[in-house]
Enzyme design. Structure first.
Site, short mmCIF file in Angstrom:
data_model
loop_
_atom_site.label_atom_id
_atom_site.label_comp_id
_atom_site.label_asym_id
_atom_site.label_seq_id
_atom_site.Cartn_x
_atom_site.Cartn_y
_atom_site.Cartn_z
N LYS A 175 0.76 -1.15 -0.16
CA LYS A 175 0.23 0.12 0.19
C LYS A 175 0.90 1.31 0.06
CE LYS A 175 -1.96 2.78 2.98
NZ LYS A 175 -1.80 3.86 2.31
N GLU A 178 -1.19 7.53 0.06
CA GLU A 178 -2.26 7.91 -0.71
C GLU A 178 -2.08 9.16 -1.34
OE1 GLU A 178 -2.11 7.45 2.59
OE2 GLU A 178 -3.42 8.54 3.80
N GLY A 228 6.82 4.86 8.11
CA GLY A 228 6.08 6.27 8.31
C GLY A 228 6.32 7.08 9.53
N GLY A 229 5.09 7.46 9.95
CA GLY A 229 5.36 8.45 11.17
C GLY A 229 5.07 7.57 12.36
N ILE A 230 5.40 8.00 13.48
CA ILE A 230 5.35 7.42 14.81
C ILE A 230 3.93 7.15 15.45
CG2 ILE A 230 5.59 9.25 16.29
CD1 ILE A 230 7.56 7.55 17.99
N GLY A 233 2.56 4.13 13.46
CA GLY A 233 3.30 2.99 13.77
C GLY A 233 2.72 2.50 15.04
N GLU A 250 9.77 1.20 10.79
CA GLU A 250 11.00 2.25 10.26
C GLU A 250 10.35 3.66 10.47
OE1 GLU A 250 14.08 1.44 9.54
OE2 GLU A 250 13.60 -0.72 9.25
N CYS A 284 13.35 10.48 7.12
CA CYS A 284 13.41 9.97 8.33
C CYS A 284 14.78 10.35 9.10
CB CYS A 284 12.87 8.72 8.42
SG CYS A 284 13.80 7.64 7.54
N GLU A 383 9.69 15.69 15.72
CA GLU A 383 10.04 15.61 13.94
C GLU A 383 9.16 16.66 13.14
OE1 GLU A 383 9.02 11.95 11.77
OE2 GLU A 383 10.84 11.99 11.20
P1 NAI Z 1 1.89 8.50 7.97
O1 NAI Z 1 2.74 7.92 8.77
O2 NAI Z 1 0.16 8.50 8.63
O3 NAI Z 1 1.67 7.53 6.61
C1 NAI Z 1 2.65 6.57 6.00
C2 NAI Z 1 1.75 5.43 5.58
O4 NAI Z 1 1.13 4.87 6.60
C3 NAI Z 1 0.91 5.59 4.46
O5 NAI Z 1 0.94 4.87 3.39
C4 NAI Z 1 -0.54 6.01 5.16
O6 NAI Z 1 -1.56 5.67 4.34
C5 NAI Z 1 -0.49 4.59 6.36
N1 NAI Z 1 -1.01 4.94 7.40
C6 NAI Z 1 -1.64 5.96 8.00
N2 NAI Z 1 -2.12 5.62 9.26
C7 NAI Z 1 -2.37 4.23 9.26
C8 NAI Z 1 -3.14 3.30 10.07
N3 NAI Z 1 -3.90 3.57 10.98
N4 NAI Z 1 -3.16 2.23 9.51
C9 NAI Z 1 -2.45 1.69 8.28
N5 NAI Z 1 -1.54 2.59 7.62
C10 NAI Z 1 -1.70 3.54 8.15
O7 NAI Z 1 2.46 9.79 7.55
P2 NAI Z 1 1.52 11.21 7.37
O8 NAI Z 1 0.41 11.33 7.96
O9 NAI Z 1 1.74 11.62 5.91
O10 NAI Z 1 2.73 11.97 8.10
C11 NAI Z 1 2.67 12.31 9.53
C12 NAI Z 1 4.01 12.57 10.01
O11 NAI Z 1 4.67 11.24 10.20
C13 NAI Z 1 5.14 13.27 9.26
O12 NAI Z 1 5.12 14.80 9.37
C14 NAI Z 1 6.34 12.96 9.47
O13 NAI Z 1 6.89 13.63 10.86
C15 NAI Z 1 6.10 11.59 9.62
N6 NAI Z 1 6.71 10.56 8.40
C16 NAI Z 1 7.65 9.79 8.56
C17 NAI Z 1 8.06 9.42 7.66
C18 NAI Z 1 9.39 8.52 7.82
O14 NAI Z 1 9.84 8.08 6.64
N7 NAI Z 1 9.93 8.12 8.93
C19 NAI Z 1 7.43 9.10 6.36
C20 NAI Z 1 5.98 9.95 6.19
C21 NAI Z 1 5.84 10.60 7.44
#
Ligand code: NAI
Ligand code: MG
Length: 487
Positions: A175, A178, A228-230, A233, A250, A284, A383
């Protein structure tokens, strides 16, 4: 006009059930550039069923490791052949400078090549046991894996997830985020043309709270790999616990980049800017906390304010652009919110504004640096995930290590000094998984990627990466004719 896409489930290109769609926006213009299916939990269920069948009774389980490897080599070759197209898609879809997107495409190809080679090198052991028996281990794929990736490296994260999983013999439901689903759909096209059996990889284009959550909750999925984000996670780990799924996480970082007074000063300035602002700081492992020895602190702040002018903000498709727009209006607003907090907490050294003029419709934010920052401030602890660098002074080696480790995160970090012994001493004391001496950001498909503390667990890439997708089984063979057990 925007392109209309389908998702890839069971080897077929399909709309979402109920034909729901989502607009995909080009962050440089703010305009819709494509339309993708908005996967519901039902679409996710279809994708899991296909992956399950492909694993349990399809041809993938019976495919020889060498043949799996050969297919991954073909995928690597196809990524190289289509690198320009893939790079342009990621740049238009999430705003990274085209030069960086080209690097990602080349790196993604190499990632598939690395695991293509490793597919035939997974092996068990024989164990000396205190019995007349042969004890051995064999390694088996963990099963169906759900892979949820972020928007900052759309193609590269898909490669990091799929290449080791397929090499291990798993089947997958991927996935993409989005905001940035388009390059993963091209990758699906590449898999199809390379002859991957139906259902071995499925790409669904839904959001996190519905599609992602359905993938995590489903008992037919054996493992979730997440980047993705914490916050997401935490939700995922809790949900995965219900079915005792294996997870690897991660997550983010607030990574210390430590400059000592004896460092090559100009190199350290370049490293500070590249560490903080590559990929718009949406990384990250970004060096978002610059720790500078007090004696060179004023000189460093002046140099940063001067040299940041080279980090040109602009159309990410232009080769001279060093920084593009942030991925979305939401992310831009989140970053601008932190800049407002920073203006109250510390001293704004440069930047701090949204893009203007020709850039006003995109989600641009200037490279922004705060000085006179204390490590307890919010801009030093949370972050931000955007082009915001905070500069913190330190007294000596021990003080630098203390400040560097004073964070809930532990992903990455760096030190700059001409004294290699001091550098190593410092890096050994940092509680983080990825460290550099006298450089920032270079990372390799051969080396383990992952964090300590709340930056997550598990290591991707290298020989560690395939471990995440393997189970270990012991088999014991009786070699004696003695009675069995106590009977
Ligand atoms: P997010 O962590 O919500 O999204 C990353 C992925 O997780 C996307 O594919 C999203 O659809 C999926 N996701 C989100 N909520 C989920 C859930 N409840 N169950 C399963 N999958 C889920 O990232 P977002 O909201 O775009 O950004 C928020 C913050 O997260 C950013 O400001 C940043 O600090 C951090 N982030 C960190 C990343 C990294 O590589 N460490 C990458 C993206 C965001
Ligand atoms: Mg989110």
């Amino acid at each position: 006009m925007s392109e209309q896409h389908k998702q890839w489930i069971g080897g077929a290109w399909v709309n979402a059930r109920g034909n729901k769609t989502r607009d995909v926006v080009n962050p440089a213009t703010g305009k819709v550039m494509a339309v993708v299916p908005e996967s519901s939990a039902d679409d996710v269920s279809d994708a899991i069923a296909s992956a399950r069948t492909a694993f349990d009774s399809g041809p993938w389980g019976k495919t020889m490791h060498r043949d799996r490897g050969a297919l991954l080599f073909k995928v690597a070759e196809a990524i190289r052949a289509r690198a320009a197209e893939l790079a342009e898609i990621d740049t238009r879809n999430m705003g990274k400078p085209i030069v960086e997107a080209e690097f990602d495409a080349a790196d993604a190809a190499h990632c598939f090549e690395y695991y293509a080679g490793l597919a035939s090198k997974v092996h068990g052991m024989t164990l000396p046991v205190p019995d007349n028996a042969l004890s051995m281990t064999i390694r088996e794929p963990v099963g169906v894996v759900g892979q949820i990736i972020p928007w900052n490296y759309p193609l590269l994260m898909a490669a990091w997830k799929l290449a080791p999983a397929l090499a291990a013999g798993c089947t997958a439901v991927l996935k993409p985020a989005e905001q940035s689903p388009l390059s993963a759909l091209v990758l699906a096209d590449i898999f199809e043309k390379a002859g991957l059996p139906p259902g071995v990889v499925n790409v669904i284009t839904g959001d996190g709270p519905e599609a992602g959550a359905a993938l995590v909750a489903d008992a037919r999925v054996d493992k979730i790999a997440f980047t993705g984000g914490i916050d997401a996670g935490r939700i995922i780990v809790k949900s995965a616990a219900d079915t005792m799924k294996r997870t690897t996480m991660e997550l983010g970082g607030k990574n210390p980049n430590i400059v000592f007074a004896d460092a090559d000063f100009d190199a350290a300035v370049d490293g500070a800017l590249f560490g903080a602002f590559a990929n718009q700081g949406e990384v990250c492992s970004a060096g978002s906390r610059l720790l500078v020895e007090k004696s060179i602190y004023p000189k460093m702040c002046a140099a940063l304010a001067d040299k940041v002018k080279r980090v040109t903000l602009g159309d990410p498709l232009q080769r001279e652009t060093k920084m593009g727009p942030l991925v979305s209006a939401e992310q831009r607003d989140r970053v601008m919110g932190y800049i407002e907090i920073g203006k109250k907490e510390a001293k704004l050294l440069c930047g701090g504004k949204r893009g203007s003029g020709a850039l006003k419709d995109g989600f641009y934010v200037e490279p922004t640096i705060f000085s006179d920052v204390d490590n307890q401030m919010r801009i030093a602890r949370e972050e931000i995930f955007g082009p915001v660098l905070v500069v913190i002074p330190f007294d000596d080696e021990d003080d630098a290590i203390r400040i560097a480790n004073d964070t809930p995160y532990g992903l990455a970090g760096a030190a700059w000094t001409r004294d290699v012994f001091k550098g190593l001493r410092v890096l050994k004391q940092l509680r983080a998984g990825i460290l550099w001496l006298n450089t920032y950001h270079p990372t390799y498909n051969e080396a383990p990627w992952g964090g300590y503390k709340q930056s997550g667990f598990g290591r991707e890439l290298g020989v560690w990466g395939i471990e995440n997708y393997l189970e270990t089984k012991q088999i014991n063979i009786n070699l004696s004719e003695a009675p069995i057990g106590w009977y």
